[in-house]
Enzyme design. Structure first.
Site, PDB file in Angstrom:
ATOM      1  N   GLY A 196       0.825  -1.209   0.000  1.00  0.00           N
ATOM      2  CA  GLY A 196       0.000   0.000   0.000  1.00  0.00           C
ATOM      3  C   GLY A 196       0.854   1.252   0.000  1.00  0.00           C
ATOM      4  O   GLY A 196       0.588   2.211  -0.736  1.00  0.00           O
ATOM      5  N   ASP A 197       1.888   1.265   0.828  1.00  0.00           N
ATOM      6  CA  ASP A 197       2.826   2.386   0.843  1.00  0.00           C
ATOM      7  C   ASP A 197       3.590   2.488  -0.474  1.00  0.00           C
ATOM      8  O   ASP A 197       3.719   3.562  -1.063  1.00  0.00           O
ATOM      9  CB  ASP A 197       3.843   2.215   1.976  1.00  0.00           C
ATOM     10  N   LEU A 198       4.126   1.357  -0.910  1.00  0.00           N
ATOM     11  CA  LEU A 198       5.025   1.379  -2.062  1.00  0.00           C
ATOM     12  C   LEU A 198       4.302   1.726  -3.356  1.00  0.00           C
ATOM     13  O   LEU A 198       4.832   2.454  -4.204  1.00  0.00           O
ATOM     14  CB  LEU A 198       5.735   0.029  -2.191  1.00  0.00           C
TER      15      LEU A 198
END
Length: 426
Positions: A196-198
């Site tokens: 999700g972050d990446l």
């Protein structure tokens, strides 16, 4: 529309870019100034990619509450016992360090000064936080109409969830990916990295570069609004159209593909391999390489469509592959497949770090930190022929470059800077 203040930007930047690793100031984004008001991964990774490509990135942290990723393991330890986070180092290399208390009038004033000279600002607070501080997009665009303001958040700047707190797992859960991962007879499993972050990071870089291009052409900056939930949803392959077209709700498939077969994980003598020889061409070559060329003409499994049939795959194809792979090692199987068919070992990170292809692509780089020694981290997957990225820079200590940055980009003299230090603004 007001004009951007006239500055001798080349000279100003020269005062600080001289401290960067050799070659970085010649990168594709040389001359671009990025204000990085982010923490942990999604924001820092975005600005780090811009830094690797030559942008001058100023990491701005709260002097009373700096990026808490500085405490994440693994830790580098100096001879005197001082610690520095390898995690932080990997996502914040090639940046200049500045601390700024944005809750103070003086801190807001300094940020506005910096924004006048910047091209990009990246932040990953919950929507509304920067507005509450009095330095949100609308305020800063009045200071600099060309500013590209990139905001990364869990659910985006609009919509009913916009103010909800979120982490990577929140995006995996609400973007649909978590429900699809794992095995059908077990509870869903999160993807084994912070996808999700990446994914939000990568979309933010794309959006920022697109907005920069527009600003160069028109003189108009804009808000780049990237949501982790949106980013994860876009990674769910055919799930959305499967649901909207025929009502199918995809669930966990383990290591299988929804319809392509053979295309999954298979056990071998010393671990596992991925084999994806599902096309008729690759199937024929595989039968030849594993000493059974006659199977390519077997009427039960001679076409891709037949091999896609679940019953045929389970009764004929899978047992065949087990016979080919079970008594051979990963290395032996890769040697047999060679450049002919898609077969590769499933490698752990230790094996990946030592992989000759990874070495050839400069994807694990050695960075030496004074007093702490060498740390190996991932390099950059962006390979530019004329202006190569430089992934070997250092991450800053808290507020390390305050003096040079504020003199060069905020037009502050030493007396003013000393006053800010006394008040705890920096």
């Amino acid at each position: 529309m007001s004009e951007r203040p006239e500055t001798n930007m080349t000279t100003d930047l020269g005062a600080i870019t001289g401290m960067l690793p050799a070659g970085l100031s010649k990168g594709a984004l040389r001359g671009i100034v990025v204000l990085d008001i982010t923490r942990v991964v999604a924001g820092p990774f975005c600005s780090m990619l811009l830094a690797d490509l030559g942008a001058t990135v100023i990491k701005i942290e709260n002097p009373k509450d700096p990026d808490y990723a500085r405490d994440f393991p693994p830790k580098l330890t100096s001879g005197s016992g001082e610690e520095f986070s390898g995690f932080f180092a990997q996502f914040n290399r090639n940046k200049f360090g500045l601390t700024l208390d944005l809750s103070t009038p003086e801190g807001k004033d300094v940020l506005r000064r910096l924004a006048r000279r910047a091209d990009v600002l990246v932040e990953n607070f919950r929507p509304g936080t920067m507005d509450k501080l009095g330095v949100g997009h609308e305020v800063l665009r009045r200071e600099n109409p060309r500013l590209v303001y990139t905001a990364i958040s869990g659910y985006g700047q609009t919509g009913p969830y916009r103010r909800r707190p979120a982490y990577d797992n929140s995006a995996q859960a609400t973007g649909g990916l978590w429900s699809m991962n794992g095995f059908a007879d077990r509870p869903p499993v999160r993807v084994g990295t912070i996808i999700g972050d990446l994914s939000a990071t990568l979309y933010s870089v794309i959006g920022t570069l697109a907005a920069l291009r527009h600003a160069e052409q028109t003189g108009e900056g804009q808000l780049v609004d990237v949501s982790q939930q949106d980013s994860v949803l876009s990674l769910t392959e055919n799930a959305v159209v499967s649901y909207t077209a025929d009502g199918t709700v995809p669930g966990p498939l383990g290591n299988e593909h929804p319809f392509v077969k053979p295309y999954e994980l298979y056990p071998c003598k010393d671990g596992y391999v991925f084999f994806g020889g599902y096309t008729d061409k690759f199937w024929r070559l595989s039968c030849e390489l594993f000493g059974q060329p006659e199977l390519a003409g077997d009427p039960a499994i001679d076409t891709m469509a037949k091999r896609f049939t679940p019953e045929v795959y389970e009764e004929r194809v899978r047992p065949l592959l087990h016979g080919w792979f079970a008594e051979r090692t990963k290395t032996e199987l890769e040697e047999i497949a060679g450049d002919a068919v898609p077969l590769c070992a499933v490698k752990d990170i230790g094996e990946v770090v030592e992989d000759p292809q990874i070495a050839a692509r400069d994807m694990v780089v050695d960075v030496t930190y004074p007093d702490f020694g060498e740390v190996r981290m991932f390099g950059t997957p962006i390979k530019l022929g004329g202006t190569p990225a430089q992934p070997r820079g250092l991450a800053p200590k808290v507020g390390e470059h305050a003096g040079p940055v504020l003199r060069a980009l905020a037009d502050l003299d030493d007396e003013h800077i000393a006053g800010l230090r006394e008040k705890g603004v920096i």
